[in-house]
Design a protein around this motif. Sequence first.
Motif, short mmCIF file in Angstrom:
data_model
loop_
_atom_site.label_atom_id
_atom_site.label_comp_id
_atom_site.label_asym_id
_atom_site.label_seq_id
_atom_site.Cartn_x
_atom_site.Cartn_y
_atom_site.Cartn_z
N GLY A 203 -2.49 6.53 -11.18
CA GLY A 203 -2.17 7.21 -10.09
C GLY A 203 -3.07 7.02 -8.93
N VAL A 204 -2.74 7.09 -7.62
CA VAL A 204 -3.51 6.82 -6.61
C VAL A 204 -3.67 8.03 -5.83
CG1 VAL A 204 -3.70 5.76 -4.34
CG2 VAL A 204 -3.55 4.31 -6.53
N ILE A 205 -4.84 8.41 -5.23
CA ILE A 205 -4.88 9.53 -4.22
C ILE A 205 -5.04 9.11 -2.82
CG2 ILE A 205 -6.53 11.57 -3.55
CD1 ILE A 205 -7.23 12.00 -6.50
N THR A 206 -4.61 9.53 -1.84
CA THR A 206 -5.04 9.31 -0.47
C THR A 206 -5.38 10.32 0.22
OG1 THR A 206 -2.84 9.12 0.83
CG2 THR A 206 -3.86 7.00 -0.41
N MET A 207 -6.46 10.56 0.92
CA MET A 207 -6.76 11.77 1.86
C MET A 207 -7.08 11.32 2.96
SD MET A 207 -6.95 14.65 -0.03
CE MET A 207 -5.85 14.85 -1.32
N GLU A 208 -6.66 11.90 4.21
CA GLU A 208 -7.28 11.57 5.61
C GLU A 208 -8.02 12.81 6.06
OE1 GLU A 208 -3.11 9.01 6.63
OE2 GLU A 208 -4.16 10.62 8.13
N PHE A 209 -8.94 12.58 6.89
CA PHE A 209 -9.69 13.73 7.51
C PHE A 209 -10.58 13.25 8.53
CE2 PHE A 209 -11.58 11.88 3.55
CZ PHE A 209 -13.05 11.33 3.91
N PRO A 210 -10.89 13.90 9.65
CA PRO A 210 -11.70 13.43 10.69
C PRO A 210 -13.12 12.75 10.21
CG PRO A 210 -10.64 15.44 11.28
CD PRO A 210 -10.51 15.25 9.73
N HIS A 211 -13.58 11.78 10.75
CA HIS A 211 -14.79 10.99 10.33
C HIS A 211 -15.88 11.64 11.14
CE1 HIS A 211 -16.98 6.94 9.56
NE2 HIS A 211 -17.18 7.93 8.87
N LEU A 212 -16.76 12.06 10.23
CA LEU A 212 -17.97 12.90 10.94
C LEU A 212 -18.69 11.88 11.62
CD1 LEU A 212 -20.15 15.12 11.00
CD2 LEU A 212 -21.49 14.03 9.37
N LEU A 213 -18.56 10.46 11.41
CA LEU A 213 -19.55 9.32 12.33
C LEU A 213 -18.97 9.35 13.70
CD1 LEU A 213 -21.41 6.93 12.54
CD2 LEU A 213 -19.46 5.64 11.58
N ARG A 214 -17.88 9.34 13.76
CA ARG A 214 -16.86 9.55 15.09
C ARG A 214 -17.13 11.01 16.03
NH1 ARG A 214 -12.60 5.82 15.51
NH2 ARG A 214 -12.16 6.66 17.48
N ILE A 254 -8.72 5.05 10.67
CA ILE A 254 -7.48 5.36 11.36
C ILE A 254 -7.72 6.05 12.81
CG2 ILE A 254 -6.14 4.99 9.54
CD1 ILE A 254 -5.88 7.95 9.09
N PRO A 255 -6.95 5.99 13.74
CA PRO A 255 -7.16 6.54 15.16
C PRO A 255 -7.01 8.10 15.32
CG PRO A 255 -5.36 5.26 15.20
CD PRO A 255 -5.85 4.86 13.62
N THR A 256 -6.28 8.71 14.17
CA THR A 256 -5.93 10.00 14.16
C THR A 256 -7.07 11.15 14.63
OG1 THR A 256 -5.70 10.04 12.03
CG2 THR A 256 -3.61 9.84 13.33
N HIS A 257 -6.71 12.09 15.24
CA HIS A 257 -7.67 13.24 15.87
C HIS A 257 -9.12 12.76 16.05
CE1 HIS A 257 -5.14 16.36 14.21
NE2 HIS A 257 -4.78 15.65 12.94
N GLY A 258 -9.00 11.59 16.76
CA GLY A 258 -10.22 11.07 17.28
C GLY A 258 -11.09 10.05 16.49
N GLY A 259 -10.34 9.93 15.30
CA GLY A 259 -11.20 8.73 14.55
C GLY A 259 -11.16 9.49 12.98
N SER A 260 -10.37 8.86 12.18
CA SER A 260 -10.36 9.65 10.77
C SER A 260 -10.68 8.54 9.90
CB SER A 260 -8.99 10.34 10.67
OG SER A 260 -8.80 11.36 11.42
N LEU A 261 -10.86 9.08 8.70
CA LEU A 261 -11.01 8.26 7.33
C LEU A 261 -9.54 8.36 6.64
CD1 LEU A 261 -14.70 8.23 6.11
CD2 LEU A 261 -13.43 6.56 7.86
N ARG A 262 -9.13 7.31 6.15
CA ARG A 262 -8.19 7.45 4.90
C ARG A 262 -8.91 6.70 3.66
NH1 ARG A 262 -3.33 4.48 6.38
NH2 ARG A 262 -2.50 6.31 7.40
N ILE A 263 -9.19 7.69 2.75
CA ILE A 263 -9.80 7.33 1.55
C ILE A 263 -8.91 7.19 0.37
CG2 ILE A 263 -12.12 8.43 2.04
CD1 ILE A 263 -11.42 10.72 0.23
#
Length: 420
Positions: A203-214, A254-263
Amino acid sequence: MEDLAVSAPSVGPACRSCTAPLSHIVADLGMTPLANSYVEASQLSASEPFFPLRAFVCERCLLVQLEEFESPESIFTDYAYFSSYSDSWLAHARAYVEAISERLGLDGSTQVVEIASNDGYLLQYFKARGIPVLGVDPAANVARVAVERGIPTEVRFFGEATARDLAARGVRPRLLLGNNVLAHVPDLNDFVRGLQVLLPPGGVITMEFPHLLRLMTENQFDTIYHEHFSYFSLIAVEQVFARHGLTLFDVEEIPTHGGSLRIFARHGREDAPPVSGRAGALRAREADAGLRRLATYSAFDEQVKRTKRALLRFLIELKEQGKSVVGYGAAAKGNTLLNYCGVGRDFLDYVVDRSPHKQGRHLPGTRIPILHPDVLRETRPDVVLILPWNIKHEVMEQMAHIREWGGRFAVPIPEVAVHP
Ligand SMILES: [Zn+2]
Protein backbone atom coordinates in the motif's frame (compact mmCIF):
# COMPACT_ATOMS: atom_id res chain seq x y z
CA MET A 1 -17.48 23.46 30.63
CA GLU A 2 -15.52 20.31 30.05
CA ASP A 3 -15.17 20.83 26.30
CA LEU A 4 -13.37 24.14 26.73
CA ALA A 5 -11.06 22.94 29.48
CA VAL A 6 -7.43 23.86 29.03
CA SER A 7 -5.25 20.79 29.26
CA ALA A 8 -1.96 22.58 29.84
CA PRO A 9 1.08 20.34 30.12
CA SER A 10 2.17 19.92 33.73
CA VAL A 11 5.82 20.58 32.84
CA GLY A 12 7.27 22.69 30.00
CA PRO A 13 6.19 21.78 26.48
CA ALA A 14 7.73 18.65 24.98
CA CYS A 15 8.25 18.01 21.27
CA ARG A 16 5.24 16.16 19.85
CA SER A 17 7.56 14.21 17.59
CA CYS A 18 10.68 13.30 19.62
CA THR A 19 9.65 14.47 23.16
CA ALA A 20 12.72 16.70 23.66
CA PRO A 21 11.95 19.82 25.77
CA LEU A 22 11.02 22.90 23.72
CA SER A 23 12.56 26.27 24.49
CA HIS A 24 13.30 27.91 21.15
CA ILE A 25 10.60 30.33 19.88
CA VAL A 26 10.02 30.81 16.13
CA ALA A 27 7.09 33.24 16.35
CA ASP A 28 5.20 34.73 19.28
CA LEU A 29 1.81 35.89 17.99
CA GLY A 30 0.42 36.93 21.37
CA MET A 31 -2.97 35.90 22.73
CA THR A 32 -5.65 34.95 20.19
CA PRO A 33 -8.93 33.03 20.11
CA LEU A 34 -9.19 29.77 18.15
CA ALA A 35 -9.05 30.78 14.49
CA ASN A 36 -12.12 28.78 13.43
CA SER A 37 -14.36 29.81 16.35
CA TYR A 38 -16.68 32.09 14.41
CA VAL A 39 -18.95 34.10 16.70
CA GLU A 40 -22.73 34.00 16.30
CA ALA A 41 -24.66 37.27 16.51
CA SER A 42 -26.32 35.98 19.69
CA GLN A 43 -22.90 35.55 21.33
CA LEU A 44 -21.59 39.05 20.68
CA SER A 45 -22.04 40.17 24.27
CA ALA A 46 -20.19 37.13 25.63
CA SER A 47 -16.43 36.78 26.11
CA GLU A 48 -14.21 34.47 24.10
CA PRO A 49 -11.34 32.34 25.39
CA PHE A 50 -7.94 33.57 24.21
CA PHE A 51 -4.87 31.35 24.17
CA PRO A 52 -1.18 32.05 23.67
CA LEU A 53 -0.14 31.46 20.08
CA ARG A 54 3.54 30.60 20.12
CA ALA A 55 5.48 28.44 17.71
CA PHE A 56 8.57 26.60 18.91
CA VAL A 57 11.22 24.69 17.02
CA CYS A 58 12.57 21.47 18.50
CA GLU A 59 16.32 21.71 18.83
CA ARG A 60 16.67 17.96 18.34
CA CYS A 61 14.35 17.02 15.44
CA LEU A 62 13.65 20.55 14.07
CA LEU A 63 9.87 20.15 14.08
CA VAL A 64 8.19 23.56 14.31
CA GLN A 65 5.11 23.25 16.48
CA LEU A 66 2.69 24.84 18.90
CA GLU A 67 2.39 23.67 22.44
CA GLU A 68 -0.76 21.64 23.07
CA PHE A 69 -3.32 23.54 25.10
CA GLU A 70 -6.86 22.83 23.84
CA SER A 71 -8.82 19.62 23.60
CA PRO A 72 -9.09 18.66 19.93
CA GLU A 73 -12.77 17.69 20.34
CA SER A 74 -13.79 21.30 20.84
CA ILE A 75 -11.73 22.38 17.83
CA PHE A 76 -12.86 19.86 15.24
CA THR A 77 -16.27 18.47 16.08
CA ASP A 78 -18.21 21.45 14.69
CA TYR A 79 -15.70 22.52 12.11
CA ALA A 80 -17.04 25.38 9.97
CA TYR A 81 -14.80 24.63 7.01
CA PHE A 82 -16.62 22.88 4.18
CA SER A 83 -14.01 22.06 1.59
CA SER A 84 -16.42 22.07 -1.32
CA TYR A 85 -16.74 25.84 -1.34
CA SER A 86 -13.43 26.65 -3.00
CA ASP A 87 -13.22 26.20 -6.79
CA SER A 88 -9.46 25.98 -6.86
CA TRP A 89 -9.45 23.38 -4.08
CA LEU A 90 -11.90 21.17 -5.97
CA ALA A 91 -9.78 21.44 -9.10
CA HIS A 92 -6.74 20.44 -7.07
CA ALA A 93 -8.55 17.42 -5.63
CA ARG A 94 -9.73 16.27 -9.03
CA ALA A 95 -6.24 16.55 -10.56
CA TYR A 96 -4.75 14.56 -7.68
CA VAL A 97 -7.34 11.78 -8.05
CA GLU A 98 -6.63 11.45 -11.76
CA ALA A 99 -2.85 11.38 -11.31
CA ILE A 100 -2.72 8.98 -8.37
CA SER A 101 -5.32 6.62 -9.86
CA GLU A 102 -3.12 6.30 -12.92
CA ARG A 103 0.14 6.03 -11.00
CA LEU A 104 -1.12 3.26 -8.68
CA GLY A 105 -3.44 1.58 -11.18
CA LEU A 106 -6.49 2.04 -8.93
CA ASP A 107 -9.75 0.43 -10.04
CA GLY A 108 -12.86 -1.28 -8.70
CA SER A 109 -10.72 -3.88 -6.92
CA THR A 110 -8.64 -1.41 -4.87
CA GLN A 111 -9.79 0.57 -1.88
CA VAL A 112 -9.03 4.21 -1.05
CA VAL A 113 -9.24 5.51 2.52
CA GLU A 114 -9.03 9.21 3.23
CA ILE A 115 -8.37 10.60 6.70
CA ALA A 116 -10.03 13.95 7.40
CA SER A 117 -12.29 13.40 4.41
CA ASN A 118 -14.37 16.47 5.28
CA ASP A 119 -17.58 16.62 3.21
CA GLY A 120 -16.34 14.03 0.70
CA TYR A 121 -15.19 16.66 -1.81
CA LEU A 122 -12.15 14.55 -2.80
CA LEU A 123 -13.44 10.99 -2.43
CA GLN A 124 -16.34 11.85 -4.76
CA TYR A 125 -13.85 11.83 -7.68
CA PHE A 126 -12.59 8.33 -6.79
CA LYS A 127 -16.20 7.19 -6.44
CA ALA A 128 -16.98 8.58 -9.90
CA ARG A 129 -14.18 6.34 -11.26
CA GLY A 130 -15.75 3.26 -9.64
CA ILE A 131 -13.07 2.98 -6.93
CA PRO A 132 -14.39 1.91 -3.48
CA VAL A 133 -13.83 4.64 -0.87
CA LEU A 134 -14.05 5.17 2.86
CA GLY A 135 -13.74 8.51 4.64
CA VAL A 136 -12.69 9.08 8.26
CA ASP A 137 -13.54 12.42 9.85
CA PRO A 138 -14.28 13.47 13.45
CA ALA A 139 -16.57 16.38 12.55
CA ALA A 140 -20.11 15.00 12.58
CA ASN A 141 -21.64 17.95 10.74
CA VAL A 142 -19.34 17.71 7.71
CA ALA A 143 -19.35 13.90 7.71
CA ARG A 144 -23.14 14.01 7.44
CA VAL A 145 -22.83 15.97 4.21
CA ALA A 146 -20.40 13.35 2.89
CA VAL A 147 -22.76 10.49 3.71
CA GLU A 148 -25.61 12.33 1.99
CA ARG A 149 -23.58 12.38 -1.21
CA GLY A 150 -22.88 8.66 -0.94
CA ILE A 151 -19.42 8.69 0.65
CA PRO A 152 -19.29 6.20 3.56
CA THR A 153 -17.66 8.03 6.47
CA GLU A 154 -16.45 6.92 9.91
CA VAL A 155 -17.06 9.75 12.40
CA ARG A 156 -14.00 9.51 14.62
CA PHE A 157 -10.44 10.68 15.13
CA PHE A 158 -7.76 8.70 13.40
CA GLY A 159 -4.97 7.06 15.36
CA GLU A 160 -3.72 3.60 16.25
CA ALA A 161 -7.02 2.50 17.87
CA THR A 162 -9.13 3.53 14.87
CA ALA A 163 -6.61 1.91 12.51
CA ARG A 164 -6.79 -1.41 14.40
CA ASP A 165 -10.60 -1.35 14.32
CA LEU A 166 -10.72 -0.64 10.61
CA ALA A 167 -8.09 -3.29 9.83
CA ALA A 168 -10.06 -5.82 11.92
CA ARG A 169 -13.13 -5.03 9.80
CA GLY A 170 -11.20 -5.86 6.63
CA VAL A 171 -10.33 -2.35 5.48
CA ARG A 172 -7.22 -2.73 3.26
CA PRO A 173 -6.44 0.53 1.47
CA ARG A 174 -4.19 0.34 -1.55
CA LEU A 175 -4.08 4.12 -1.10
CA LEU A 176 -4.29 5.77 2.32
CA LEU A 177 -4.34 9.53 2.06
CA GLY A 178 -4.70 12.61 4.17
CA ASN A 179 -4.64 16.17 2.93
CA ASN A 180 -4.11 18.92 5.46
CA VAL A 181 -4.57 16.65 8.43
CA LEU A 182 -1.02 15.76 9.52
CA ALA A 183 -0.38 19.33 10.64
CA HIS A 184 -3.59 19.28 12.71
CA VAL A 185 -2.88 16.10 14.63
CA PRO A 186 -2.23 16.63 18.36
CA ASP A 187 -0.76 13.14 18.96
CA LEU A 188 1.51 12.90 15.96
CA ASN A 189 3.13 9.59 16.88
CA ASP A 190 -0.22 7.88 17.49
CA PHE A 191 -1.47 9.11 14.13
CA VAL A 192 1.55 7.94 12.14
CA ARG A 193 1.56 4.62 14.00
CA GLY A 194 -2.08 4.30 12.90
CA LEU A 195 -1.04 4.84 9.28
CA GLN A 196 1.50 2.05 9.62
CA VAL A 197 -1.11 -0.26 11.18
CA LEU A 198 -3.79 0.35 8.55
CA LEU A 199 -1.52 0.21 5.50
CA PRO A 200 -1.43 -3.31 4.01
CA PRO A 201 1.72 -4.66 2.31
CA GLY A 202 2.19 -2.92 -1.04
CA GLY A 203 0.00 0.00 0.00
CA VAL A 204 0.89 3.64 -0.47
CA ILE A 205 0.33 6.63 1.80
CA THR A 206 0.13 10.18 0.49
CA MET A 207 -0.08 13.16 2.82
CA GLU A 208 -0.22 16.84 1.97
CA PHE A 209 0.66 19.65 4.33
CA PRO A 210 1.97 23.21 4.07
CA HIS A 211 5.73 23.28 3.63
CA LEU A 212 7.71 25.01 6.36
CA LEU A 213 10.31 26.12 3.84
CA ARG A 214 7.67 28.21 2.05
CA LEU A 215 6.19 29.48 5.31
CA MET A 216 9.56 30.84 6.36
CA THR A 217 10.91 32.12 3.06
CA GLU A 218 7.58 33.77 2.13
CA ASN A 219 6.68 35.15 5.55
CA GLN A 220 3.46 33.13 5.86
CA PHE A 221 3.25 33.53 9.62
CA ASP A 222 -0.54 33.93 9.39
CA THR A 223 -0.78 30.20 8.63
CA ILE A 224 0.17 29.68 12.27
CA TYR A 225 -3.01 29.15 14.29
CA HIS A 226 -4.08 26.98 17.19
CA GLU A 227 -5.71 24.23 15.16
CA HIS A 228 -2.48 23.83 13.20
CA PHE A 229 -0.14 22.09 15.61
CA SER A 230 2.87 21.16 13.42
CA TYR A 231 4.76 22.92 10.63
CA PHE A 232 6.81 20.41 8.68
CA SER A 233 10.01 20.54 6.76
CA LEU A 234 10.89 17.38 4.87
CA ILE A 235 13.77 17.01 7.34
CA ALA A 236 11.34 16.89 10.29
CA VAL A 237 8.55 14.80 8.75
CA GLU A 238 10.89 12.06 7.54
CA GLN A 239 11.98 11.43 11.12
CA VAL A 240 8.38 10.94 12.31
CA PHE A 241 7.60 8.41 9.59
CA ALA A 242 10.91 6.56 10.01
CA ARG A 243 10.19 6.19 13.74
CA HIS A 244 7.13 4.11 12.79
CA GLY A 245 8.76 2.01 10.10
CA LEU A 246 7.54 4.04 7.12
CA THR A 247 9.82 5.24 4.33
CA LEU A 248 9.19 8.36 2.26
CA PHE A 249 9.92 7.24 -1.28
CA ASP A 250 8.88 10.39 -3.11
CA VAL A 251 7.90 14.00 -2.55
CA GLU A 252 6.19 16.58 -4.73
CA GLU A 253 6.03 20.31 -4.20
CA ILE A 254 2.51 21.56 -4.90
CA PRO A 255 1.06 25.09 -4.91
CA THR A 256 -1.83 24.67 -2.42
CA HIS A 257 -1.96 26.71 0.80
CA GLY A 258 0.92 28.89 -0.28
CA GLY A 259 3.17 25.93 -1.06
CA SER A 260 2.72 22.41 0.24
CA LEU A 261 4.48 19.07 0.15
CA ARG A 262 2.86 15.85 -0.95
CA ILE A 263 4.82 12.98 0.53
CA PHE A 264 4.58 9.36 -0.60
CA ALA A 265 5.27 6.66 1.99
CA ARG A 266 5.34 2.87 2.12
CA HIS A 267 6.42 0.22 4.57
CA GLY A 268 10.15 0.55 5.17
CA ARG A 269 10.76 -3.17 4.94
CA GLU A 270 9.60 -3.19 1.31
CA ASP A 271 12.02 -2.21 -1.42
CA ALA A 272 9.54 -0.88 -3.97
CA PRO A 273 8.75 1.64 -5.17
CA PRO A 274 12.40 2.84 -5.08
CA VAL A 275 13.22 6.12 -3.32
CA SER A 276 13.17 8.93 -5.89
CA GLY A 277 15.90 11.54 -6.18
CA ARG A 278 13.41 14.31 -5.41
CA ALA A 279 13.53 13.65 -1.68
CA GLY A 280 17.31 14.05 -1.48
CA ALA A 281 17.25 17.19 -3.62
CA LEU A 282 14.62 18.83 -1.45
CA ARG A 283 16.42 17.86 1.75
CA ALA A 284 19.52 19.61 0.39
CA ARG A 285 17.53 22.75 -0.50
CA GLU A 286 16.10 22.89 3.01
CA ALA A 287 19.60 22.70 4.44
CA ASP A 288 20.78 25.44 2.05
CA ALA A 289 17.89 27.63 3.23
CA GLY A 290 19.15 27.29 6.80
CA LEU A 291 16.47 24.95 8.15
CA ARG A 292 19.12 22.98 10.03
CA ARG A 293 20.30 26.13 11.90
CA LEU A 294 18.43 27.53 14.91
CA ALA A 295 19.48 31.10 13.98
CA THR A 296 17.22 30.91 10.91
CA TYR A 297 14.21 30.22 13.10
CA SER A 298 15.08 33.05 15.51
CA ALA A 299 15.29 35.58 12.67
CA PHE A 300 11.74 34.71 11.63
CA ASP A 301 10.25 36.16 14.82
CA GLU A 302 11.71 39.60 14.06
CA GLN A 303 10.40 39.46 10.48
CA VAL A 304 6.89 38.81 11.80
CA LYS A 305 7.01 41.93 13.97
CA ARG A 306 8.20 44.03 11.04
CA THR A 307 5.28 42.79 8.95
CA LYS A 308 2.79 43.84 11.62
CA ARG A 309 4.18 47.37 11.72
CA ALA A 310 4.03 47.65 7.91
CA LEU A 311 0.40 46.46 7.70
CA LEU A 312 -0.67 48.90 10.41
CA ARG A 313 1.13 51.78 8.66
CA PHE A 314 -0.70 50.89 5.43
CA LEU A 315 -4.13 50.72 7.04
CA ILE A 316 -3.64 53.84 9.16
CA GLU A 317 -2.69 55.80 6.06
CA LEU A 318 -5.79 54.64 4.18
CA LYS A 319 -8.06 55.55 7.09
CA GLU A 320 -6.40 58.96 7.48
CA GLN A 321 -7.28 59.54 3.81
CA GLY A 322 -10.91 58.67 4.54
CA LYS A 323 -10.86 55.45 2.52
CA SER A 324 -13.13 52.52 3.27
CA VAL A 325 -11.45 49.14 3.64
CA VAL A 326 -13.07 45.70 3.86
CA GLY A 327 -11.70 42.16 3.94
CA TYR A 328 -12.24 39.23 1.61
CA GLY A 329 -12.26 35.69 3.02
CA ALA A 330 -13.12 34.64 6.58
CA ALA A 331 -10.23 32.16 6.61
CA ALA A 332 -8.25 30.95 9.59
CA LYS A 333 -5.12 32.69 8.35
CA GLY A 334 -6.96 36.02 8.28
CA ASN A 335 -7.92 35.56 11.91
CA THR A 336 -4.32 35.06 13.00
CA LEU A 337 -3.25 38.13 11.05
CA LEU A 338 -6.04 40.43 12.26
CA ASN A 339 -5.79 39.39 15.90
CA TYR A 340 -2.01 39.55 16.01
CA CYS A 341 -1.95 42.95 14.30
CA GLY A 342 -4.88 44.33 16.29
CA VAL A 343 -6.96 45.09 13.19
CA GLY A 344 -10.67 45.23 14.00
CA ARG A 345 -13.72 47.14 12.78
CA ASP A 346 -11.76 50.34 13.27
CA PHE A 347 -9.95 49.35 10.06
CA LEU A 348 -12.16 46.78 8.26
CA ASP A 349 -15.90 47.50 8.02
CA TYR A 350 -16.69 43.85 7.31
CA VAL A 351 -15.34 40.80 5.51
CA VAL A 352 -17.13 38.90 2.79
CA ASP A 353 -17.06 35.15 2.31
CA ARG A 354 -18.76 32.84 -0.18
CA SER A 355 -19.54 30.18 2.40
CA PRO A 356 -23.14 30.44 3.64
CA HIS A 357 -21.96 28.68 6.83
CA LYS A 358 -19.85 31.72 7.73
CA GLN A 359 -22.15 34.51 6.56
CA GLY A 360 -23.98 36.14 9.45
CA ARG A 361 -21.29 35.11 11.91
CA HIS A 362 -18.34 37.22 13.12
CA LEU A 363 -14.59 36.72 13.05
CA PRO A 364 -13.23 35.43 16.36
CA GLY A 365 -11.54 38.06 18.49
CA THR A 366 -11.97 41.01 16.17
CA ARG A 367 -15.76 40.48 15.89
CA ILE A 368 -15.75 41.75 12.32
CA PRO A 369 -19.07 40.74 10.66
CA ILE A 370 -18.98 38.20 7.82
CA LEU A 371 -21.26 39.16 4.94
CA HIS A 372 -22.24 37.89 1.49
CA PRO A 373 -19.91 39.05 -1.33
CA ASP A 374 -22.81 40.89 -3.00
CA VAL A 375 -22.57 43.51 -0.25
CA LEU A 376 -19.46 44.86 -1.99
CA ARG A 377 -21.65 46.21 -4.82
CA GLU A 378 -23.83 48.06 -2.34
CA THR A 379 -21.12 49.67 -0.22
CA ARG A 380 -18.42 50.13 -2.89
CA PRO A 381 -15.33 49.99 -0.66
CA ASP A 382 -12.10 51.66 -1.81
CA VAL A 383 -9.87 48.75 -0.85
CA VAL A 384 -10.56 45.01 -0.50
CA LEU A 385 -7.85 43.34 1.59
CA ILE A 386 -7.60 39.70 0.46
CA LEU A 387 -6.89 37.70 3.61
CA PRO A 388 -6.44 34.25 1.95
CA TRP A 389 -3.55 35.59 -0.17
CA ASN A 390 -2.95 32.06 -1.51
CA ILE A 391 -6.09 32.35 -3.69
CA LYS A 392 -5.65 36.03 -4.55
CA HIS A 393 -5.76 35.47 -8.32
CA GLU A 394 -9.04 33.56 -8.07
CA VAL A 395 -10.51 36.28 -5.82
CA MET A 396 -9.40 39.15 -8.05
CA GLU A 397 -11.01 37.43 -11.01
CA GLN A 398 -14.29 36.71 -9.19
CA MET A 399 -14.45 40.21 -7.72
CA ALA A 400 -13.10 42.12 -10.73
CA HIS A 401 -16.23 44.31 -10.70
CA ILE A 402 -14.87 46.35 -7.77
CA ARG A 403 -12.83 48.22 -10.38
CA GLU A 404 -16.12 49.65 -11.74
CA TRP A 405 -16.11 52.08 -8.82
CA GLY A 406 -12.33 52.42 -8.59
CA GLY A 407 -11.94 49.77 -5.90
CA ARG A 408 -8.51 48.18 -5.49
CA PHE A 409 -7.25 44.90 -4.08
CA ALA A 410 -4.53 44.61 -1.46
CA VAL A 411 -2.79 41.57 0.02
CA PRO A 412 -1.02 41.53 3.40
CA ILE A 413 1.51 38.71 2.81
CA PRO A 414 4.44 38.33 2.11
CA GLU A 415 4.37 42.09 2.52
CA VAL A 416 1.46 44.45 2.23
CA ALA A 417 0.91 45.39 -1.43
CA VAL A 418 -1.80 46.99 -3.55
CA HIS A 419 -2.85 45.36 -6.83
CA PRO A 420 -4.07 48.12 -9.15
ZN1 LIG B 1 11.64 16.99 18.43
